[in-house]
Design a protein around this motif. Structure first.
Motif, PDB file in Angstrom:
ATOM      1  N   MET A   1       4.611  12.581  20.591  1.00 36.56           N
ATOM      2  CA  MET A   1       6.002  13.059  20.783  1.00 36.56           C
ATOM      3  C   MET A   1       6.777  11.782  20.390  1.00 36.56           C
ATOM      4  O   MET A   1       6.497  10.596  20.486  1.00 36.56           O
ATOM      5  CB  MET A   1       6.504  13.294  22.146  1.00 36.56           C
ATOM      6  CG  MET A   1       7.774  13.591  21.989  1.00 36.56           C
ATOM      7  SD  MET A   1       8.443  14.018  23.874  1.00 36.56           S
ATOM      8  CE  MET A   1       8.103  15.481  24.311  1.00 36.56           C
ATOM      9  N   ARG A   2       7.841  11.988  19.289  1.00 36.00           N
ATOM     10  CA  ARG A   2       8.612  11.144  19.018  1.00 36.00           C
ATOM     11  C   ARG A   2      10.012  11.508  19.465  1.00 36.00           C
ATOM     12  O   ARG A   2      10.757  12.390  19.194  1.00 36.00           O
ATOM     13  CB  ARG A   2       8.667  11.135  17.430  1.00 36.00           C
ATOM     14  CG  ARG A   2       7.446  10.771  16.723  1.00 36.00           C
ATOM     15  CD  ARG A   2       7.446  10.595  15.423  1.00 36.00           C
ATOM     16  NE  ARG A   2       6.100  10.473  14.740  1.00 36.00           N
ATOM     17  CZ  ARG A   2       5.805   9.509  13.845  1.00 36.00           C
ATOM     18  NH1 ARG A   2       6.883   9.186  12.905  1.00 36.00           N
ATOM     19  NH2 ARG A   2       4.474   9.039  13.521  1.00 36.00           N
ATOM     20  N   LEU A   3      10.605  10.308  19.920  1.00 31.09           N
ATOM     21  CA  LEU A   3      12.178  10.647  20.000  1.00 31.09           C
ATOM     22  C   LEU A   3      13.095   9.744  19.386  1.00 31.09           C
ATOM     23  O   LEU A   3      12.938   8.820  19.284  1.00 31.09           O
ATOM     24  CB  LEU A   3      11.969  10.183  21.846  1.00 31.09           C
ATOM     25  CG  LEU A   3      11.073  10.572  22.691  1.00 31.09           C
ATOM     26  CD1 LEU A   3      10.939   9.827  24.102  1.00 31.09           C
ATOM     27  CD2 LEU A   3      11.389  12.113  22.968  1.00 31.09           C
TER      28      LEU A   3
ATOM     29  N   PRO B   1       5.683   6.516  21.545  1.00 32.30           N
ATOM     30  CA  PRO B   1       4.582   5.745  22.417  1.00 32.30           C
ATOM     31  C   PRO B   1       3.329   6.352  22.171  1.00 32.30           C
ATOM     32  O   PRO B   1       3.170   7.583  22.071  1.00 32.30           O
ATOM     33  CB  PRO B   1       5.131   6.068  23.958  1.00 32.30           C
ATOM     34  CG  PRO B   1       5.908   7.302  23.593  1.00 32.30           C
ATOM     35  CD  PRO B   1       6.495   7.324  22.278  1.00 32.30           C
ATOM     36  N   TRP B   2       2.317   5.543  22.507  1.00 30.99           N
ATOM     37  CA  TRP B   2       0.714   6.057  22.336  1.00 30.99           C
ATOM     38  C   TRP B   2      -0.062   5.514  23.459  1.00 30.99           C
ATOM     39  O   TRP B   2       0.423   4.505  24.128  1.00 30.99           O
ATOM     40  CB  TRP B   2       0.202   5.891  21.015  1.00 30.99           C
ATOM     41  CG  TRP B   2       0.279   4.567  20.605  1.00 30.99           C
ATOM     42  CD1 TRP B   2       1.417   3.939  20.071  1.00 30.99           C
ATOM     43  CD2 TRP B   2      -0.767   3.433  20.621  1.00 30.99           C
ATOM     44  NE1 TRP B   2       1.041   2.611  19.594  1.00 30.99           N
ATOM     45  CE2 TRP B   2      -0.158   2.299  20.001  1.00 30.99           C
ATOM     46  CE3 TRP B   2      -1.838   3.546  20.983  1.00 30.99           C
ATOM     47  CZ2 TRP B   2      -0.917   1.257  19.958  1.00 30.99           C
ATOM     48  CZ3 TRP B   2      -2.773   2.274  20.922  1.00 30.99           C
ATOM     49  CH2 TRP B   2      -2.326   1.406  20.264  1.00 30.99           C
ATOM     50  N   VAL B   3      -1.155   6.083  23.748  1.00 26.14           N
ATOM     51  CA  VAL B   3      -1.810   5.394  24.819  1.00 26.14           C
ATOM     52  C   VAL B   3      -3.178   4.762  24.097  1.00 26.14           C
ATOM     53  O   VAL B   3      -3.879   4.881  22.984  1.00 26.14           O
ATOM     54  CB  VAL B   3      -2.638   6.435  25.615  1.00 26.14           C
ATOM     55  CG1 VAL B   3      -3.543   5.824  26.857  1.00 26.14           C
ATOM     56  CG2 VAL B   3      -1.546   7.348  26.530  1.00 26.14           C
TER      57      VAL B   3
ATOM     58  N   LYS C   1      -3.638   2.184  28.814  1.00 29.39           N
ATOM     59  CA  LYS C   1      -2.178   1.903  29.011  1.00 29.39           C
ATOM     60  C   LYS C   1      -1.176   2.409  27.573  1.00 29.39           C
ATOM     61  O   LYS C   1      -1.515   2.487  26.772  1.00 29.39           O
ATOM     62  CB  LYS C   1      -1.954   0.249  29.007  1.00 29.39           C
ATOM     63  CG  LYS C   1      -2.451  -0.300  30.290  1.00 29.39           C
ATOM     64  CD  LYS C   1      -2.323  -1.604  30.128  1.00 29.39           C
ATOM     65  CE  LYS C   1      -3.228  -2.282  31.696  1.00 29.39           C
ATOM     66  NZ  LYS C   1      -2.897  -3.574  31.381  1.00 29.39           N
ATOM     67  N   ILE C   2       0.156   2.946  28.153  1.00 33.00           N
ATOM     68  CA  ILE C   2       1.076   3.256  27.168  1.00 33.00           C
ATOM     69  C   ILE C   2       1.432   2.240  26.433  1.00 33.00           C
ATOM     70  O   ILE C   2       1.910   1.064  26.800  1.00 33.00           O
ATOM     71  CB  ILE C   2       2.070   3.922  28.057  1.00 33.00           C
ATOM     72  CG1 ILE C   2       1.741   5.324  28.568  1.00 33.00           C
ATOM     73  CG2 ILE C   2       3.398   4.471  26.855  1.00 33.00           C
ATOM     74  CD1 ILE C   2       2.649   6.036  29.400  1.00 33.00           C
ATOM     75  N   LYS C   3       1.658   2.294  25.178  1.00 36.58           N
ATOM     76  CA  LYS C   3       1.922   1.040  24.207  1.00 36.58           C
ATOM     77  C   LYS C   3       3.280   1.875  23.514  1.00 36.58           C
ATOM     78  O   LYS C   3       3.391   2.789  23.265  1.00 36.58           O
ATOM     79  CB  LYS C   3       0.964   1.074  23.022  1.00 36.58           C
ATOM     80  CG  LYS C   3      -0.491   0.700  23.431  1.00 36.58           C
ATOM     81  CD  LYS C   3      -0.483  -0.489  24.143  1.00 36.58           C
ATOM     82  CE  LYS C   3      -1.997  -0.650  24.603  1.00 36.58           C
ATOM     83  NZ  LYS C   3      -2.291  -1.995  25.428  1.00 36.58           N
ATOM     84  N   ARG C   4       4.190   0.806  23.480  1.00 33.18           N
ATOM     85  CA  ARG C   4       5.740   1.092  22.734  1.00 33.18           C
ATOM     86  C   ARG C   4       5.529   0.893  21.444  1.00 33.18           C
ATOM     87  O   ARG C   4       4.724   0.074  20.678  1.00 33.18           O
ATOM     88  CB  ARG C   4       6.520   0.207  23.125  1.00 33.18           C
ATOM     89  CG  ARG C   4       6.969   0.182  24.843  1.00 33.18           C
ATOM     90  CD  ARG C   4       8.154  -0.543  25.306  1.00 33.18           C
ATOM     91  NE  ARG C   4       8.391  -1.666  24.298  1.00 33.18           N
ATOM     92  CZ  ARG C   4       9.363  -2.406  24.336  1.00 33.18           C
ATOM     93  NH1 ARG C   4      10.722  -1.885  25.097  1.00 33.18           N
ATOM     94  NH2 ARG C   4       9.725  -3.529  23.430  1.00 33.18           N
ATOM     95  N   ALA C   5       6.010   2.143  20.648  1.00 31.76           N
ATOM     96  CA  ALA C   5       5.937   1.988  19.046  1.00 31.76           C
ATOM     97  C   ALA C   5       7.392   2.477  18.490  1.00 31.76           C
ATOM     98  O   ALA C   5       7.683   3.611  18.997  1.00 31.76           O
ATOM     99  CB  ALA C   5       5.175   2.706  18.629  1.00 31.76           C
TER     100      ALA C   5
END
Length: 115
Positions: A1-3, A85-87, A92-96
């Motif tokens: 998902m992209r916000l 974000p991605w796993v 762990k969730i990574k910020r992108a």
């Protein structure tokens, strides 16, 4: 998902000049967007200054295309900023952060430019 991020009250200051993002599989190569575009991907460190909340956060933003011609410690305009974000492999969730365009603001003021 992209916000999609609302950046109307955010100023962006260049905290680090663009660097080629290494390819995931071959770290000696620059990452590129998938075919047919095949555009190089750059990472830019920006200070996101929220003028309404009077806060600042450093973020790393990826942008595809020609190397952004930014000025260190100058202001930038960021268009189409999204949080994606991605796993990671560690679970762990990574910020992108990704943007359609990062370009110098009309009057940055400083004179040191990217090579």
């Amino acid at each position: 998902m992209r916000l999609l991020i609302d950046t109307r009250s955010v100023q962006f200051r260049v905290a680090g000049l663009p660097k080629a993002r290494p390819d995931y599989k071959d770290k000696d190569k620059q990452a590129r967007t998938p075919a047919p575009d095949n555009r190089p991907i750059w990472t830019v460190r920006l200070d996101a200054i929220d003028t309404e909340r009077e806060t600042k956060e450093t973020i790393w933003v990826e942008v595809a295309g020609d190397e952004p011609k930014l000025i260190f410690d100058g202001y930038a305009v960021v268009r189409g900023l999204v949080f994606a974000p991605w796993v990671g492999k560690d679970g762990k969730i990574k910020r992108a952060f990704r943007a359609d365009v990062i370009e110098p603001a009309a009057s940055s003021g400083k004179s040191v430019q990217a090579a």
